[in-house]
Design a protein around this motif. Structure first.
Motif, short mmCIF file in Angstrom:
data_model
loop_
_atom_site.label_atom_id
_atom_site.label_comp_id
_atom_site.label_asym_id
_atom_site.label_seq_id
_atom_site.Cartn_x
_atom_site.Cartn_y
_atom_site.Cartn_z
N PRO A 9 0.81 -1.22 0.00
CA PRO A 9 0.00 0.00 0.00
C PRO A 9 0.85 1.27 0.00
O PRO A 9 0.45 2.28 -0.60
CB PRO A 9 -0.84 -0.12 1.27
N ALA A 10 2.01 1.24 0.65
CA ALA A 10 2.87 2.42 0.66
C ALA A 10 3.44 2.70 -0.73
O ALA A 10 3.48 3.86 -1.19
CB ALA A 10 4.01 2.23 1.67
N THR A 11 3.87 1.65 -1.42
CA THR A 11 4.37 1.80 -2.79
C THR A 11 3.25 2.28 -3.71
O THR A 11 3.46 3.15 -4.57
CB THR A 11 4.95 0.48 -3.30
N HIS A 12 2.08 1.72 -3.54
CA HIS A 12 0.91 2.12 -4.33
C HIS A 12 0.64 3.61 -4.18
O HIS A 12 0.44 4.34 -5.17
CB HIS A 12 -0.30 1.30 -3.89
N ALA A 13 0.67 4.09 -2.95
CA ALA A 13 0.41 5.52 -2.70
C ALA A 13 1.49 6.39 -3.33
O ALA A 13 1.20 7.45 -3.92
CB ALA A 13 0.33 5.77 -1.20
N LYS A 14 2.74 5.95 -3.25
CA LYS A 14 3.86 6.71 -3.81
C LYS A 14 3.77 6.78 -5.33
O LYS A 14 3.93 7.85 -5.93
CB LYS A 14 5.18 6.07 -3.38
N TRP A 15 3.51 5.65 -5.97
CA TRP A 15 3.39 5.63 -7.43
C TRP A 15 2.20 6.45 -7.91
O TRP A 15 2.28 7.15 -8.91
CB TRP A 15 3.25 4.20 -7.92
N LYS A 16 1.11 6.33 -7.19
CA LYS A 16 -0.09 7.08 -7.55
C LYS A 16 0.18 8.59 -7.49
O LYS A 16 -0.21 9.34 -8.40
CB LYS A 16 -1.25 6.70 -6.64
#
Length: 311
Positions: A106-113
């Motif tokens: 979820p942290a990577t998802h938020a960063k990429w988004k």
């Protein structure tokens, strides 16, 4: 270690990133699929193939489909799992490994988004992505007998990392396991992918594709034969029919069998009666896939190539 028993190429998968010629692997009779996530939004290089799975499925967000890349034959061991010296077998434990492009973190998802990087976050993957995985698993069930079942626990990342989520199999459990699991379930590995992927929905789609009940039994009313017979291998006609410019029914017969076995990548349209470079390259790919033929993979069919291709 067993003789390969089913099609070795997933239909439609690109072989632009093929690593088996450099990392031959061991032949296996596959009964397990391990799902990974790449934790990246572009096709990985896998250290030149040294850490590659059998296949990678990269999301094409514009077309709403998965684009498949095949790196090793289905029943040749790949290299994406940790395998500790003196421990339980992992990569060579009858496993076909699949990397899914995207992230489970979820942290990577938020960063990429936030950065505007288009990607699939697999715990909240769109239906078309889950259906793409399901179609592959349905094919693996139909062609290789991999059970459409797996562990009940698919904890979310980062709980799934290490052993904190309780999902990691013991060596004994892993040795007995048949079906579909995640990287996070494999012993000797600490990675937590693919996290809280909707495994129940993937299985539902796979079973619907095959018309089977939740317990895995077929619901089709077609009558199946009670006995099986070995396919009859046609007599090898001779090498004279497979030379440059030769045009005959044997060339077409060979081409159709290559496509059926998953070795038709070099045909732009399809097989024909005229022997050409595409036929030679497809025969060479088949020869390289068989340990018995690797020393003579020249693209020219001989009696043994013919026998193995049609049996």
């Amino acid at each position: 270690m067993s003789t390969k028993t089913g099609p070795q190429r997933y239909p439609g998968a690109s072989r632009a990133n093929w690593y088996q010629d450099d990392f031959g692997g061991d032949p296996m009779e596959v009964n397990v699929v391990v799902l990974h996530t790449t934790e990246g939004y572009t096709l990985p290089g896998y250290d030149g193939g040294a850490t590659a799975p059998n296949l990678t499925a990269m999301p094409d967000l514009a077309a709403k489909k998965l684009k498949w890349y095949q790196h090793f034959d289905i029943e040749t061991s790949s290299r994406a799992l940790v395998n500790l010296k003196g421990g339980v077998e992992t990569n060579t434990m009858n496993v076909c490994q699949v990397e899914l492009g995207g992230t489970c973190d979820p942290a990577t998802h938020a960063k990429w988004k936030a950065a505007g990087h288009d990607h699939v976050y697999w715990p909240d993957a769109p239906d078309w992505a889950l259906q793409g995985v399901a179609r592959f698993l349905a094919w693996m069930h139909e062609e290789h007998g991999v059970p459409l079942s797996g562990p009940a626990s698919w904890p979310a990342y980062p709980t799934s990392y290490g052993t904190g989520g309780g999902q990691r199999m013991t060596a004994a459990q892993w040795t007995k396991f048949k079906g579909i699991c995640g990287h996070m379930h494999v012993p000797e590995n600490v990675h937590g992918d693919p996290g809280a992927i909707d495994f129940a929905r993937i299985l539902k789609y796979a079973k619907a594709d095959l018309d089977v009940d939740d317990d895995g039994t077929e619901t089709k009313t077609t009558t199946k034969p009670t006995t099986t017979t070995k396919p009859k291998v046609p007599a090898f006609p001779g090498r004279k029919y497979f030379v440059a410019g030769a045009s005959n029914a044997y060339v077409l017969q060979l081409g159709k069998q290559l496509v059926k076995r998953g070795f038709g990548d070099h045909y732009k349209v399809g097989p024909s009666k005229t022997w050409g470079d595409a036929d030679r390259l497809n025969v060479r790919d088949f020869q390289k896939s068989r340990k018995e033929l690797r020393g003579d993979a020249d693209g020219t069919p001989g009696p043994l190539t013919w026998k193995l291709l049609f049996s």
